[in-house]
Design an enzyme around this catalytic site. Structure first.
Site: not given
Length: 910
Positions: A345, A347-348, A350, A352, A640, A745
């Site tokens: 993965g 190229s995603g 996360l 990069k 978390h 959010k």
């Protein structure tokens, strides 16, 4: 058991790397064989020692007590008891009749053997002050050695932190601080040690016989112990290890010490390394290269008597016999190791934004092996340069924190990192794709191994050149004809190992792999199955890093976990919660357990409530496709926030190793009942009417919008973007203390904080009296401060002030390790404390799944709140039942440390 049976069993003693191993079937067998072994050692030494005197050191603890009892019962080994000289190896600084006194617990032995304690026993006088006690016992042991010339037998055990006797790691530091500093017991000037308390050479400066040591792990902190050198010089060293835990410790010690031994941390290895003597030498004259024959060149005087595992010596032998054992087990950097990191993965976003930058910083800091490959695997059809151009912008941002480096050095580092990276186009569900990947993978790994091989042979001819030493030269290929020819000229049979050019010669090179699955969880299983079927590493280890989410409820987690563990075992799995990699989060344990005032107050008697808040100003615009199936509870609360709660409420572990910390966290999770709907408020943001836009903001998710504005979100979706809920911990320490989780959010600020609010003073009539609060801010800055009440100057009124406990300028670090940087390094080292175990996840889902199901079954509609607000208004009433808001609390310390170099957003996993 009788002597004849013992002799038969003793024939099965194995010798492995200077240690004799005598295995036993059960505890009863252990106690008898250990007793016979000690008595036989005493008898043998009485036959060869001048005048027949035998000096025996006895250590404390529970393990040897039953062994000593059996020694009193043995009649078929004739020992002259009048010539036995005993000394206490280590003692607790308590009176002789105290229940924790080692002497008190074993004095039956002296009584049953008719030992004249005045003449035949040397022990510390704990009625004296600690200084006088140490000096007096040191003189006694000195007299004993002068009289009898040596120690014949030392009977020892091993503690959970690898201590032997009362020599607690770090040995040199512990002894220096308690004995030499400020000339407390011994003259500090007699030490001329290396300025590194980890260095083995420091131990040679510790020349006294007896020392004062301290420990925080046991009931009695103050200890008296004989020195490591005295024990090392014993003619026979006997370790009594009567449980699986102790045998695991011993094996772990051997593993950790395989590459580079540290006697300060693993003192038993010092005894092993000094155990080879010329006594009773039985030299094997044949040239057999068998491992066992190799080790019989001298008499080994260290013996382990074990109980708990069948064929324990076989498991020990595997450490040494396996070609790849060094890297399979060791946490140390292996100079003969190639590390291959495979990012599925790649190229995603996360990969990069997080994974590649973290690896680049580790590369810049020389934290990873020089022999390194980073292979990206993705479905996107593109060439390597196109792929690398997409990540290089994030790599360049990392270089901003290296202000002192020249531009040319930064370019060299970027080029060096690029030369270690590769890109492979493949399909996660295609077995054929993984077959091709395996061919590609093994080919480039073999090329890297050849580089190392040729460089090694080059060194054999006296050159110090290494092909991977210079970053600027990392584009050299093994196919470079001139360079290859130069290597072959140096690698003549005369200068290389025997049979180096033989077709069956196997170069001792370990290839370890880290597989990072930056993928949605529904692709985990097919990826792992295809990798295991086609690419499994036969030359080292495979470590698997997995990203959340791990299922969406308890049932789906159990299914996913079962499928993962069918392919790889739990020891290989590293489940990531990136919050555990944050610098301040990793410091929570030490913050609690190294500050007495905090440790003693962290319980229901002093704490009114705990409030954990995780707020984000961003909405989910642009990421709705990921967020909508999960919602805020699955996104941050179940993982978390629950992890933060365990870290601040767990009991003090035995030590800070991976297993001990995990066990204490699980105890807390098991004590938390499922959350009730009546203790929960959910919300969903909508577009605000009077929202002031930031003109410089280009992030669509921070612009005023409604949750349903995202094109990937159904207009009727009731997925919550906000939640407040109340939890409880049904343990003795925390029973009845409400735990408030609040997260959302599209809120008014970005913050992650823990507020520990204390009870008010009982009987206080002052309604304006605010509660004391201990506040820990984790992001976007790191800060610690304490709210407290003081009297106003010049009047009788009270006012609230904040005591700033934040890291000061002296300790300021511009380059704080980012979470993924920390986690990748911990995985490479084999440390699992900052990763989530399967059992922790099970308990986490158990806590939240009933609430999630009830919300879904009842189709509970979330309350609306405006984008950029603090959340639904109804939340204030729920929280106020448990938490005293007091005055507005907006104080921030003058200096705060950024919690992360990068933006902290993990929602877009591709």
């Amino acid at each position: 058991m009788d002597y004849e049976n013992f002799v038969k069993s003793a024939e099965e003693i194995n010798n492995l790397h200077n240690v004799n191993y005598l295995e036993t079937k059960d505890l009863n067998d252990f106690n008898w064989k250990a007793a016979y072994y000690i008595c036989k050692e005493i008898y043998d030494k009485q036959q060869i020692n001048k005048d027949g005197y035998v000096v025996i050191g006895l250590s404390g603890g529970r393990t040897p007590i039953d062994v000593y009892k059996n020694m009193c019962l043995i009649k078929d080994i004739k020992i002259d008891k009048s010539k036995l000289i005993f000394f206490i190896i280590d003692e607790r600084y308590k009176s002789d009749d105290h229940k924790f006194s080692n002497y008190n617990n074993i004095k039956f032995l002296f009584h049953n053997l008719n030992i004249n304690e005045k003449e035949q026993l040397y022990k510390p006088d704990t009625t004296k002050s600690i200084v006088d006690c140490i000096l007096d016992y040191n003189d006694k042991i000195k007299i004993m050695i002068e009289k009898y010339k040596k120690v014949d037998i030392a009977i020892l055990g091993m503690g959970s932190d690898f201590h032997i006797a009362s020599l607690f790691p770090n040995i040199f530091y512990n002894i220096y601080m308690n004995n030499y500093q400020n000339n407390y017991i011994y003259n500090e000037k007699t030490l001329d040690f290396i300025n590194n308390d980890q260095d083995n050479d420091n131990l040679k400066y510790l020349k006294e016989y007896v020392y004062f040591t301290t420990t925080n792990q046991f009931d009695v902190r103050k200890r008296i112990t004989v020195s490591l050198n005295l024990l090392a010089n014993a003619s026979s060293k006997i370790f009594l290890l009567n449980s699986k835990d102790k045998l695991d410790l011993w094996k772990n010690m051997l593993i950790k010490s395989y590459i580079e031994v540290n006697y300060n941390l693993y003192p038993a290895t010092y005894l092993i390394d000094t155990s080879c003597t010329n006594e009773n030498v039985n030299i094997n004259n044949n040239n057999n290269n068998n491992n066992k024959n190799k080790n019989n060149y001298c008499y080994s005087n260290t013996t382990v008597i074990s109980c708990g595992y069948e064929n324990y010596t076989k498991s020990i032998e595997e450490i040494y016999d396996s070609k790849y054992a060094l890297s399979l087990y060791s946490n140390s950097l292996n100079k003969e190791e190639l590390l291959t990191i495979i990012i599925f993965g790649c190229s995603g976003d996360l990969a990069k934004k997080k994974i590649y930058p973290a690896l680049f910083k580790l590369f810049c800091n020389n934290s990873l092996p020089k022999d390194l490959l980073i292979i990206g695997f993705a479905r996107t059809v593109q060439d390597f340069d196109t792929f690398f151009d997409k990540i290089v912008i994030y790599l360049k941002r990392c270089l901003l924190c290296y202000e002192d480096w020249s531009i040319s050095k930064k370019k060299d580092l970027l080029n060096g990192f690029k030369n270690r990276c590769r890109y492979f186009v493949g399909n996660y569900s295609s077995s054929e794709s993984f077959e091709n990947f395996n061919k590609y993978l093994t080919t480039i790994e073999e090329e890297e191994a050849k580089k190392k091989y040729y460089a090694t042979c080059y060194k054999m001819n006296g050159s110090d050149y290494n092909i991977s030493n210079n970053v600027a030269e990392d584009n050299i290929s093994i196919d470079d004809e001139n360079k290859t020819n130069e290597y072959f000229q140096m690698c003549t049979p005369k200068n290389c190992p025997d049979n180096v050019f033989s077709s069956n010669y196997n170069f001792p090179y370990v290839i370890n792999r880290m597989l990072y699955l930056a993928l949605p969880p529904h692709i985990f299983v097919s990826t792992l199955k295809n990798y295991k079927k086609n690419c499994l590493n036969s030359k080292g280890t495979d470590k698997i890093l997995l990203e959340k989410p791990f299922g969406n409820d308890l049932d789906s987690f159990k299914m996913l976990s079962k499928q993962i563990l069918e392919n790889f075992n739990e020891q290989q799995i590293y489940r990531i919660d990136h919050y555990l990699g944050k610098d301040m989060v990793s410091g929570l344990l030490k913050l609690k357990f190294t500050n007495t005032f905090l440790l003693s107050l962290m319980n229901r008697h002093f704490i009114k409530c705990i409030k954990i808040t995780l707020k984000e100003t961003k909405g989910v615009y642009g990421r709705g496709q990921y967020f909508d199936p999960y919602g805020i509870i699955r996104d941050v609360m179940q993982n978390h926030m629950l992890q933060l709660l365990t870290l601040i409420t767990m009991e003090d572990p035995i030590d800070l190793n991976d297993e001990s910390v995990k066990n204490e966290k699980i105890k807390i999770l098991k004590s938390i009942p499922s959350i009730k709907l009546e203790d929960t408020i959910i919300g969903q943001y909508e577009k605000a009417e009077n929202f002031k836009e930031d003109e410089n903001n280009d992030d669509e998710s921070k612009k005023n919008h409604s949750y349903h504005d995202d094109p990937h979100i159904d207009k009727n979706s009731i997925t919550p973007t906000f939640c407040t809920c109340i939890l409880y911990i049904n343990s003795i320490n925390w029973y009845g203390v409400p735990i408030i989780f609040k997260s959302g959010k599209g809120l008014n600020k970005d913050i992650c904080e823990i507020r520990i609010q204390f009870h008010n003073i009982m009987g206080s009539s002052d309604e304006n009296m605010n509660n004391n609060e201990f506040v820990i801010i984790l992001q976007p800055v790191e800060a610690i401060y304490l709210k407290m009440m003081i009297k106003k100057t010049g009047c009788e009124e009270m006012e609230e002030v904040q005591l700033n406990l934040t890291v000061n300028e002296k300790n300021k670090k511009i380059n704080v390790p980012e979470a993924y940087e920390t986690l990748l390094l911990e995985c490479f080292k084999g440390h699992k404390k900052k990763f989530i175990s399967d059992e922790e996840l099970y308990e986490s889902w158990r806590i939240f799944t009933p609430l999630l199901k009830e919300l879904q079954e009842k189709q509970v509609k979330p309350l609306k709140y405006s984008f950029g607000s603090s959340g639904p208004k109804e939340v204030f009433g729920l929280v106020k039942k448990y938490y005293n808001y007091g005055k507005n609390y907006t104080h921030r310390p003058e200096f705060v440390r950024k919690s992360s170099f990068y933006e902290d957003d993990l929602l877009d996993i591709n």
